[in-house]
Design a protein around this motif. Sequence first.
Motif, PDB file in Angstrom:
ATOM      1  N   SER A 192     -42.373 -21.144 -12.294  1.00 34.37           N
ATOM      2  CA  SER A 192     -42.505 -22.572 -12.589  1.00 34.37           C
ATOM      3  C   SER A 192     -41.182 -23.280 -12.282  1.00 34.37           C
ATOM      4  O   SER A 192     -41.159 -24.443 -11.873  1.00 34.37           O
ATOM      5  N   PHE A 193     -40.102 -22.534 -12.433  1.00 31.10           N
ATOM      6  CA  PHE A 193     -38.790 -23.026 -12.005  1.00 31.10           C
ATOM      7  C   PHE A 193     -38.801 -23.285 -10.497  1.00 31.10           C
ATOM      8  O   PHE A 193     -38.362 -24.326 -10.009  1.00 31.10           O
ATOM      9  N   MET A 194     -39.380 -22.324  -9.775  1.00 27.41           N
ATOM     10  CA  MET A 194     -39.477 -22.442  -8.325  1.00 27.41           C
ATOM     11  C   MET A 194     -40.325 -23.650  -7.932  1.00 27.41           C
ATOM     12  O   MET A 194     -39.969 -24.391  -7.009  1.00 27.41           O
ATOM     13  N   ILE A 195     -41.411 -23.880  -8.658  1.00 26.24           N
ATOM     14  CA  ILE A 195     -42.281 -25.023  -8.339  1.00 26.24           C
ATOM     15  C   ILE A 195     -41.492 -26.318  -8.446  1.00 26.24           C
ATOM     16  O   ILE A 195     -41.549 -27.180  -7.561  1.00 26.24           O
ATOM     17  N   GLY A 196     -40.717 -26.444  -9.515  1.00 27.83           N
ATOM     18  CA  GLY A 196     -39.930 -27.651  -9.678  1.00 27.83           C
ATOM     19  C   GLY A 196     -38.922 -27.832  -8.553  1.00 27.83           C
ATOM     20  O   GLY A 196     -38.772 -28.922  -7.994  1.00 27.83           O
ATOM     21  N   ALA A 197     -38.246 -26.728  -8.215  1.00 28.43           N
ATOM     22  CA  ALA A 197     -37.233 -26.812  -7.162  1.00 28.43           C
ATOM     23  C   ALA A 197     -37.869 -27.210  -5.836  1.00 28.43           C
ATOM     24  O   ALA A 197     -37.347 -28.042  -5.093  1.00 28.43           O
ATOM     25  N   PHE A 198     -39.036 -26.638  -5.537  1.00 26.84           N
ATOM     26  CA  PHE A 198     -39.732 -26.971  -4.298  1.00 26.84           C
ATOM     27  C   PHE A 198     -40.172 -28.429  -4.301  1.00 26.84           C
ATOM     28  O   PHE A 198     -40.031 -29.131  -3.293  1.00 26.84           O
ATOM     29  N   LEU A 247     -19.738 -22.906 -16.960  1.00 28.93           N
ATOM     30  CA  LEU A 247     -20.413 -23.675 -18.004  1.00 28.93           C
ATOM     31  C   LEU A 247     -21.614 -24.417 -17.439  1.00 28.93           C
ATOM     32  O   LEU A 247     -22.682 -24.472 -18.052  1.00 28.93           O
ATOM     33  N   ILE A 248     -21.422 -24.998 -16.241  1.00 31.23           N
ATOM     34  CA  ILE A 248     -22.532 -25.744 -15.646  1.00 31.23           C
ATOM     35  C   ILE A 248     -23.687 -24.810 -15.321  1.00 31.23           C
ATOM     36  O   ILE A 248     -24.855 -25.109 -15.592  1.00 31.23           O
ATOM     37  N   MET A 249     -23.352 -23.648 -14.774  1.00 35.00           N
ATOM     38  CA  MET A 249     -24.413 -22.665 -14.525  1.00 35.00           C
ATOM     39  C   MET A 249     -25.104 -22.292 -15.830  1.00 35.00           C
ATOM     40  O   MET A 249     -26.320 -22.118 -15.886  1.00 35.00           O
ATOM     41  N   GLY A 250     -24.300 -22.188 -16.887  1.00 36.93           N
ATOM     42  CA  GLY A 250     -24.863 -21.877 -18.199  1.00 36.93           C
ATOM     43  C   GLY A 250     -25.857 -22.926 -18.645  1.00 36.93           C
ATOM     44  O   GLY A 250     -26.878 -22.616 -19.258  1.00 36.93           O
ATOM     45  N   VAL A 251     -25.580 -24.187 -18.315  1.00 37.16           N
ATOM     46  CA  VAL A 251     -26.514 -25.254 -18.675  1.00 37.16           C
ATOM     47  C   VAL A 251     -27.849 -25.041 -17.964  1.00 37.16           C
ATOM     48  O   VAL A 251     -28.919 -25.166 -18.573  1.00 37.16           O
ATOM     49  N   PHE A 252     -27.783 -24.673 -16.677  1.00 43.09           N
ATOM     50  CA  PHE A 252     -29.041 -24.439 -15.948  1.00 43.09           C
ATOM     51  C   PHE A 252     -29.825 -23.293 -16.573  1.00 43.09           C
ATOM     52  O   PHE A 252     -31.029 -23.396 -16.805  1.00 43.09           O
ATOM     53  N   TYR A 253     -29.108 -22.188 -16.853  1.00 45.35           N
ATOM     54  CA  TYR A 253     -29.815 -21.062 -17.459  1.00 45.35           C
ATOM     55  C   TYR A 253     -30.334 -21.439 -18.843  1.00 45.35           C
ATOM     56  O   TYR A 253     -31.401 -21.003 -19.252  1.00 45.35           O
ATOM     57  N   GLY A 254     -29.548 -22.267 -19.541  1.00 44.43           N
ATOM     58  CA  GLY A 254     -29.989 -22.713 -20.859  1.00 44.43           C
ATOM     59  C   GLY A 254     -31.286 -23.494 -20.764  1.00 44.43           C
ATOM     60  O   GLY A 254     -32.190 -23.322 -21.580  1.00 44.43           O
ATOM     61  N   LEU A 255     -31.375 -24.347 -19.750  1.00 46.68           N
ATOM     62  CA  LEU A 255     -32.599 -25.117 -19.555  1.00 46.68           C
ATOM     63  C   LEU A 255     -33.791 -24.186 -19.341  1.00 46.68           C
ATOM     64  O   LEU A 255     -34.855 -24.370 -19.929  1.00 46.68           O
ATOM     65  N   MET A 256     -33.586 -23.181 -18.485  1.00 53.67           N
ATOM     66  CA  MET A 256     -34.689 -22.248 -18.237  1.00 53.67           C
ATOM     67  C   MET A 256     -35.053 -21.491 -19.493  1.00 53.67           C
ATOM     68  O   MET A 256     -36.222 -21.318 -19.820  1.00 53.67           O
ATOM     69  N   ALA A 257     -34.019 -21.052 -20.199  1.00 49.44           N
ATOM     70  CA  ALA A 257     -34.270 -20.267 -21.403  1.00 49.44           C
ATOM     71  C   ALA A 257     -34.973 -21.111 -22.454  1.00 49.44           C
ATOM     72  O   ALA A 257     -35.785 -20.613 -23.228  1.00 49.44           O
ATOM     73  N   VAL A 276     -48.614 -28.130 -13.824  1.00 52.58           N
ATOM     74  CA  VAL A 276     -48.945 -26.723 -13.589  1.00 52.58           C
ATOM     75  C   VAL A 276     -49.012 -25.984 -14.921  1.00 52.58           C
ATOM     76  O   VAL A 276     -49.916 -25.173 -15.163  1.00 52.58           O
ATOM     77  N   GLY A 277     -48.066 -26.299 -15.816  1.00 53.45           N
ATOM     78  CA  GLY A 277     -48.080 -25.685 -17.140  1.00 53.45           C
ATOM     79  C   GLY A 277     -49.388 -25.953 -17.866  1.00 53.45           C
ATOM     80  O   GLY A 277     -49.990 -25.055 -18.443  1.00 53.45           O
ATOM     81  N   VAL A 278     -49.846 -27.194 -17.818  1.00 49.98           N
ATOM     82  CA  VAL A 278     -51.080 -27.553 -18.517  1.00 49.98           C
ATOM     83  C   VAL A 278     -52.269 -26.804 -17.921  1.00 49.98           C
ATOM     84  O   VAL A 278     -53.102 -26.247 -18.646  1.00 49.98           O
ATOM     85  N   VAL A 279     -52.327 -26.769 -16.590  1.00 45.56           N
ATOM     86  CA  VAL A 279     -53.452 -26.090 -15.936  1.00 45.56           C
ATOM     87  C   VAL A 279     -53.458 -24.608 -16.301  1.00 45.56           C
ATOM     88  O   VAL A 279     -54.504 -24.039 -16.662  1.00 45.56           O
ATOM     89  N   VAL A 280     -52.268 -23.980 -16.253  1.00 44.55           N
ATOM     90  CA  VAL A 280     -52.188 -22.552 -16.587  1.00 44.55           C
ATOM     91  C   VAL A 280     -52.636 -22.324 -18.023  1.00 44.55           C
ATOM     92  O   VAL A 280     -53.407 -21.401 -18.316  1.00 44.55           O
ATOM     93  N   ALA A 326     -42.470 -26.659 -21.304  1.00 49.46           N
ATOM     94  CA  ALA A 326     -41.769 -25.535 -20.696  1.00 49.46           C
ATOM     95  C   ALA A 326     -41.877 -25.596 -19.187  1.00 49.46           C
ATOM     96  O   ALA A 326     -40.931 -25.298 -18.467  1.00 49.46           O
ATOM     97  N   GLY A 327     -43.056 -25.990 -18.696  1.00 46.59           N
ATOM     98  CA  GLY A 327     -43.239 -26.053 -17.261  1.00 46.59           C
ATOM     99  C   GLY A 327     -42.451 -27.198 -16.666  1.00 46.59           C
ATOM    100  O   GLY A 327     -41.863 -27.073 -15.592  1.00 46.59           O
TER     101      GLY A 327
END
Lengths: 325, 232
Positions: free
Chosen positions: B41-47, B11-21, B74-78, B202-203
């Motif tokens: 953009s997910f990677m940018i946040g994690a980094f 379920l917790i993993m589902g929450v993470f995927y839900g956030l991305m989705a 980053v989202g705004v710039v893109v 989204a970003g």
Amino acid sequence: MSGSRLRIRNEFLASLVFLAIVALLPLWVTSPYWQGLFIISMYFALLAIAWNLLAGYTGQFSLAPTAFAMIGAYTTGLLAYHYGLSPLVGIPAAIVASGAIGMGLGRVVFRLRGPYLALTTLAFAEILRHVVRNAHEFTRGEFGLRVQALFDTHLAYYYVFLLLLAVVQTGLYLMLRSPAGLYLQAIRDDETAAASRGVNVVFWKTTAFALSGAICGIAGALNVHFAEIASPQIGHIFETGLVLASAVIGGMGTMIGPLIGAFLVEITSEQFRALGLNHMLFFAFMVIVIVRAFREGLWGLVRLALGRRRAGPARKARPAEASGS
Amino acid sequence: MLTLEAILVGLIMGVFYGLMAFGLTLIFGILKVVYFAHGESFMIGAFTYSLLALWLGVPLWLAIPSAILVGGLVGVVVERLLIRPLYEKFGDWQAMRDEYAIIVTFGLSLFLVNLANQVFGPYPFRGPELTDVARFQLGPMIIGGHRLVAGAVGVMVLGAAYLFIQHSFWGKQIRAVAQSRFGASIAGIDTRMVSMLVFALAGGHLRLRDPDPGAAPASAGAVRPARARGLR
């Protein structure tokens, strides 16, 4: 002769000149390293041409060109490995297999457009790569599959690839100037309108997928005999990125664009590698800049320099015609 | 008990995927733009989160919001540089619309992954845990402390996002643009601003992740098949 046909003829003649130069290159370039580099450039040129047939001329944005190269590579590789068949059987089998799977994929996705098509083909490519990777009892997975060489010298491969490139380019030219080429471009410009004028959209889309798959398949099969090893890495998404970069940087929707683009991308990326820089970084950046600012690619730049602005692509020319110029 | 624990972790993993989705569906569902670089953009946040905390010693309560902020920026710039021409010059770009979006965001995706590879190297970084408690005892179940906290924060963010989209003024503008861009612009909604907002949301949309795989450029690649499934 209509503008579109004249343009295709000029591009074809230019690409023949380019191929003639490539044919003469071994007179000066004798080092196996550089000859090998040109062979790989020609492999990417074949993939980029096949991709361009789908994306540039038919408007079907596939992300699976390297998957078909992988099908071709593993068809001939596995036939030799498990059944001891010679490449003379393996390579034609590779063409048939990749063409047939291309036709099947075309059948599956013919209703999909734009993003859905791109994602379905990407999923197809990724699934296939993982199947090849994980079925290691049969394909040897990441260990790689040893494949026998066809010839002893680089030069032989060089001219076989060049011949294939010339044949593919000529065939494409003949197809594009026939009604079939007009059907494909009509589908690209407006599918509904094309269908309403009696173009058999499903048939031509499927044909384009099958042809593109077959070209990728033979390129992959030949390349695997040159590299003497097949691995799932052939179908990696970065490889697709290189193919895409070649076609976009050279000029999408032109006959010569993917050809010069592939040579440029492969040779530059090799130089980058020698300098220890990340070549994908550079090409991804180039793709973004070219698509954003200059969508006709390098070939468009060349044409601009030659002052042939009038013979622009059909899509760009449309507003100009409407305003009566 | 193992089954229960597996379900909870799932379920917790589902929450993470839900956030991305959620981020993906904002862009695709509302702007009808395919965004191939979403995993990146997910990677940018994690980094941002991991490196701020690891290298600069930024406290956690600051590192998470800055990860959101950087992702949003980053989202705004893109959006400004690459996506805007899609609706600015809507007329003559329409034929190329999908192709342009796919090529440019696919290029962006490759660019960002390789940029991270070049700058940070292809090594995973493990961000600090959100809590010092290694394990929680929940009734009969035992669950990793970080996981539980991250999951709870994820649920809160998803709830806040729902409230934002459903009830706030900006959220209503976003939904109006989703229904009809043209109609919304007639009603006086600045559609460009909304598009930028969508990209920023989204970003920035929470880059809270389970630290197990850590932040590695490769993790963006691992996300790709999931994105492909999510979109279809």
